[in-house]
Design an enzyme around this catalytic site. Structure first.
Site, PDB file in Angstrom:
ATOM      1  N   HIS A  42       1.012  -1.613   0.267  1.00  0.00           N
ATOM      2  CA  HIS A  42       0.007  -0.049   0.035  1.00  0.00           C
ATOM      3  C   HIS A  42       0.616   0.879  -0.291  1.00  0.00           C
ATOM      4  O   HIS A  42       1.932   1.061   0.312  1.00  0.00           O
ATOM      5  CB  HIS A  42      -0.790   0.200   0.906  1.00  0.00           C
ATOM      6  CG  HIS A  42      -2.401  -1.183   1.502  1.00  0.00           C
ATOM      7  ND1 HIS A  42      -3.254  -1.123   1.792  1.00  0.00           N
ATOM      8  CD2 HIS A  42      -2.532  -1.675   0.208  1.00  0.00           C
ATOM      9  CE1 HIS A  42      -3.938  -2.044   2.126  1.00  0.00           C
ATOM     10  NE2 HIS A  42      -3.850  -2.489   0.662  1.00  0.00           N
ATOM     11  N   CYS A  79      -2.684  -0.235   7.582  1.00  0.00           N
ATOM     12  CA  CYS A  79      -1.342   1.058   7.544  1.00  0.00           C
ATOM     13  C   CYS A  79      -1.635   1.803   8.611  1.00  0.00           C
ATOM     14  O   CYS A  79      -0.565   2.860   8.836  1.00  0.00           O
ATOM     15  CB  CYS A  79      -1.326   1.555   6.195  1.00  0.00           C
ATOM     16  SG  CYS A  79      -1.374   1.248   4.667  1.00  0.00           S
ATOM     17  N   GLU A  87       0.511   4.219   1.706  1.00  0.00           N
ATOM     18  CA  GLU A  87       1.238   4.211   3.356  1.00  0.00           C
ATOM     19  C   GLU A  87       2.801   3.588   3.293  1.00  0.00           C
ATOM     20  O   GLU A  87       3.160   4.066   4.138  1.00  0.00           O
ATOM     21  CB  GLU A  87       0.064   3.873   4.092  1.00  0.00           C
ATOM     22  CG  GLU A  87      -1.110   5.140   3.676  1.00  0.00           C
ATOM     23  CD  GLU A  87      -2.194   3.571   3.167  1.00  0.00           C
ATOM     24  OE1 GLU A  87      -2.352   3.127   2.068  1.00  0.00           O
ATOM     25  OE2 GLU A  87      -3.303   3.844   3.666  1.00  0.00           O
TER      26      GLU A  87
HETATM   27 ZN   LIG Z   1      -3.375   0.310   3.132  1.00  0.00          ZN
END
Ligand SMILES: [Zn+2]
Length: 149
Positions: free
Chosen positions: A56, A89, A58
């Site tokens: 992801h 995250c 982040e």
């Molecule tokens: Zn995430």
């Protein structure tokens, strides 16, 4: 004209990262990390490219920011991300002790808020910055994807 370094200014930078993800066929989520009005990390979702569900935006932004600062804590940093962080995250953000998280669109199903993921007590949260733009990009992505199948 000199643009002020406000949340909207930096969210536009995160949005640019989301657009890069879009062009790669990745779910368009972008993130940046800012330290003292300076962008120290830029990232976008790469789960398809890296065949890694943890890739992801982040997660990569945290890694890059820590690398830039030479320390794992991001206490004086702000994360700008176009979509509300997921549990993973948000959980990672806890460990970074990040000072502030600013996100654009809300994620009602898998976002950390509804799922009750605990952030670090020192992490401030601001939501809804460029919300329409951020969610429209995601909607456009999923509509185009559906039409291809
Ligand atoms: Zn995430």
């Amino acid at each position: 004209m000199i643009q002020p370094f406000d949340d909207t200014y930096f969210m536009k930078k995160a949005y640019q990262e989301a657009e890069i993800a879009f062009d790669k066929g990745e779910v368009p989520v972008g993130a940046i990390v800012v330290f003292k009005d300076q962008i120290i990390a830029r990232a976008h979702n790469l789960t398809e490219t890296l065949t890694d569900v943890t890739a992801h935006a982040e997660m990569q932004a945290f890694t890059a920011a820590a690398d830039f600062l030479g320390g794992k804590y991001l206490k004086d940093c702000t994360l700008y991300v176009t979509l509300e962080p997921c549990q993973m995250c948000a959980g990672a953000s806890y460990w970074t002790q990040i000072g502030k998280i600013v996100y654009g669109a809300s994620e009602l199903e898998r976002g950390f808020k509804n799922l009750g993921t605990t952030l670090h007590p020192k992490t401030k949260v601001v939501s809804g910055i460029l919300e329409t733009e951020c969610s429209q990009l995601l909607k456009r992505f999923f509509i185009e994807k559906r039409n291809l199948n």
